[in-house]
Design a protein around this motif. Structure first.
Motif, PDB file in Angstrom:
ATOM      1  N   SER A 111       1.286  10.383  -9.080  1.00  0.00           N
ATOM      2  CA  SER A 111       1.110  11.824  -9.280  1.00  0.00           C
ATOM      3  C   SER A 111       2.255  12.656  -8.704  1.00  0.00           C
ATOM      4  CB  SER A 111      -0.216  12.287  -8.650  1.00  0.00           C
ATOM      5  OG  SER A 111      -0.235  12.008  -7.256  1.00  0.00           O
ATOM      6  N   TYR A 136       0.280  10.127  -3.649  1.00  0.00           N
ATOM      7  CA  TYR A 136       0.099   8.997  -4.561  1.00  0.00           C
ATOM      8  C   TYR A 136       1.301   8.919  -5.489  1.00  0.00           C
ATOM      9  CZ  TYR A 136      -4.693   8.996  -2.849  1.00  0.00           C
ATOM     10  OH  TYR A 136      -5.804   8.942  -2.044  1.00  0.00           O
ATOM     11  N   LYS A 161      -0.224   4.901  -2.212  1.00  0.00           N
ATOM     12  CA  LYS A 161       0.526   5.973  -1.580  1.00  0.00           C
ATOM     13  C   LYS A 161       1.959   5.535  -1.314  1.00  0.00           C
ATOM     14  CE  LYS A 161      -3.447   8.187   0.676  1.00  0.00           C
ATOM     15  NZ  LYS A 161      -4.020   8.630   1.958  1.00  0.00           N
ATOM     16  N   CYS A 169       2.201  -1.737  -9.876  1.00  0.00           N
ATOM     17  CA  CYS A 169       2.297  -0.432 -10.530  1.00  0.00           C
ATOM     18  C   CYS A 169       3.255  -0.498 -11.721  1.00  0.00           C
ATOM     19  CB  CYS A 169       2.801   0.627  -9.548  1.00  0.00           C
ATOM     20  SG  CYS A 169       1.662   0.968  -8.203  1.00  0.00           S
ATOM     21  N   VAL A 190      -8.727  -1.408  -5.859  1.00  0.00           N
ATOM     22  CA  VAL A 190      -7.836  -0.303  -5.544  1.00  0.00           C
ATOM     23  C   VAL A 190      -6.922  -0.097  -6.733  1.00  0.00           C
ATOM     24  CG1 VAL A 190      -6.042   0.563  -4.015  1.00  0.00           C
ATOM     25  CG2 VAL A 190      -7.892  -0.842  -3.095  1.00  0.00           C
ATOM     26  N   THR A 205      -3.062   3.687  -9.383  1.00  0.00           N
ATOM     27  CA  THR A 205      -2.822   5.113  -9.205  1.00  0.00           C
ATOM     28  C   THR A 205      -3.177   5.599  -7.805  1.00  0.00           C
ATOM     29  OG1 THR A 205      -5.027   5.573 -10.111  1.00  0.00           O
ATOM     30  CG2 THR A 205      -3.177   5.604 -11.638  1.00  0.00           C
ATOM     31  N   LYS A 206      -3.822   4.759  -6.993  1.00  0.00           N
ATOM     32  CA  LYS A 206      -4.220   5.163  -5.653  1.00  0.00           C
ATOM     33  C   LYS A 206      -3.236   4.692  -4.582  1.00  0.00           C
ATOM     34  CE  LYS A 206      -7.839   7.349  -6.981  1.00  0.00           C
ATOM     35  NZ  LYS A 206      -7.795   8.832  -6.949  1.00  0.00           N
TER      36      LYS A 206
END
Length: 384
Positions: free
Chosen positions: A114, A111, A62, A153, A56, A59-60
């Motif tokens: 983004s 996400y 949430k 992240c 995973v 960037t995925k």
């Protein structure tokens, strides 16, 4: 387990020190990364449990995956806040969790990599809430970005601009208005009359008056020692606003003769011991909501605010903003008539780290030396 922790030595300033890492396999290769902020195996293993499953991508992630356990008692997020010296009071967690719930409802499926700061701001531009509320919303949102680090992240925290606060400053009462307001028959009982009389007489915040204990009024010195406040849930602190347990900050203030006499009678007639709260409901400090309700009803009864929309209509007939904090503003304004700004600053604010000396005569002597000689006579002009 997807991840594995280990430690390896490093040479720092000529000494061998150990640092914790974790590794995982991806596409046939062994990937190694540092366990950020971890000093032992337990912390390292807790750290890897916050990481997303292998495969995973960062960037995925949430928003809802990161925020779901934030500000919950017992969560690792709250544990980290405590170690970073951030507030973990029930009130802070409750309020912040409320913002988390709203953020997840609106942005949960976005996400994190983004989501553009401008999108969040454009949303808030359309929300009909105060600037203060929007700034708190952004503060909690910023913490979500900070929390994403613990999920592996590397997203930078946005630099949000603050919204302007449009709340109008509380207005003050004139001498004539104080005479109209402070009559015992205007209040539901003597206790609430004295509650607000003391609030005005010492320029106290509502939370500070709720926290007053009998021993804080030193009658032979004609002063009150303000050394804490009650939070909304009734918990009493041992420090004043902007203070802490380690640096409590407290102040002493002269009281007018009128207030001293009435408070002495109240304490004597009710047989209050030194540690007893002066103003209580069912054995507990007066609730914030009740005190506010009483104040607004007195304003209605005395004609300061219209009765049309109930106690929540706070503006006087001439548009002034009259709230309990108006009494503190009134105190400062009226004392400023007879004292310099520097004297008033010294008169109302003092700091100390020695809680044990709060009520000792030695501490009082030191504090009293910092008060201008005009302090007592100035206090007696409050009602003139």
């Amino acid at each position: 387990m997807d991840y594995h922790v280990f430690k390896k030595p490093r040479i720092k300033s000529g000494k061998k020190v150990y640092k914790w890492y974790y590794y995982y396999s991806q596409d046939g290769k062994r990937v190694q990364k540092v366990c950020k902020g971890c000093n032992n195996r337990s912390e390292a293993e807790s750290y890897i449990r916050t990481l997303p499953s292998i495969g995973v991508a960062d960037t995925k992630l949430k928003i809802k995956d990161i925020a779901k356990n934030m500000f919950l008692i017992g969560s690792e997020h709250v544990s980290r806040r405590e170690q970073f010296g951030l507030s973990i009071s029930q009130e802070t967690l409750r309020i912040s969790r409320g913002y988390i719930t709203q953020i997840i409802e609106r942005w949960g499926d976005c996400y994190i990599d983004s989501l553009e700061p401008r999108e969040i701001l454009q949303y808030l531009f359309k929300v009909e809430r105060s600037g203060s509320w929007k700034n708190s919303y952004l503060s909690v949102f910023s913490e979500i970005f900070q929390e994403s680090v613990w999920f592996g992240c590397n997203i930078s925290k946005p630099n949000f601009r603050s919204f302007v606060r449009h709340s109008k400053k509380a207005d003050i009462f004139s001498t004539q208005e104080l005479e109209i307001l402070f009559k015992k028959e205007n209040f539901p009982n003597e206790m609430m009359y004295l509650f607000f009389l003391l609030c005005l007489s010492a320029g106290m915040r509502l939370g500070e008056v709720r926290a007053v204990r009998a021993k804080q009024i030193v009658f032979d010195r004609e002063i009150i020692i303000i050394d804490g406040f009650c939070k909304k849930n009734g918990e009493r602190t041992v420090y004043n606003k902007t203070g802490s347990v380690d640096q409590p900050k407290f102040r002493i203030t002269y009281l007018p003769d009128k207030t001293l006499a009435e408070m002495k009678n109240w304490i004597t007639d009710n047989g209050l011991a030194d540690d007893d709260f002066c103003f209580t409901q069912n054995g507990k400090p007066i609730r914030m909501e009740y005190a506010e309700s009483v104040f607004y009803r007195v304003l209605q009864k005395t004609g300061f605010i219209p009765n049309g929309n109930g106690i929540r209509r706070l503006s006087a007939a001439d548009g002034r903003r009259l709230v309990p904090h108006s009494l503190r503003y009134t105190y400062v304004s009226r004392m400023r008539r007879v004292m310099t700004a520097e004297d008033l600053k010294n008169y109302t604010g003092h700091s100390s780290t020695a809680m044990v000396d709060y009520y000792s005569h030695r501490s009082l002597e030191l504090l009293l030396k910092s008060l201008p000689k005009s302090g007592k006579s100035s206090a007696n002009t409050l009602f003139d």
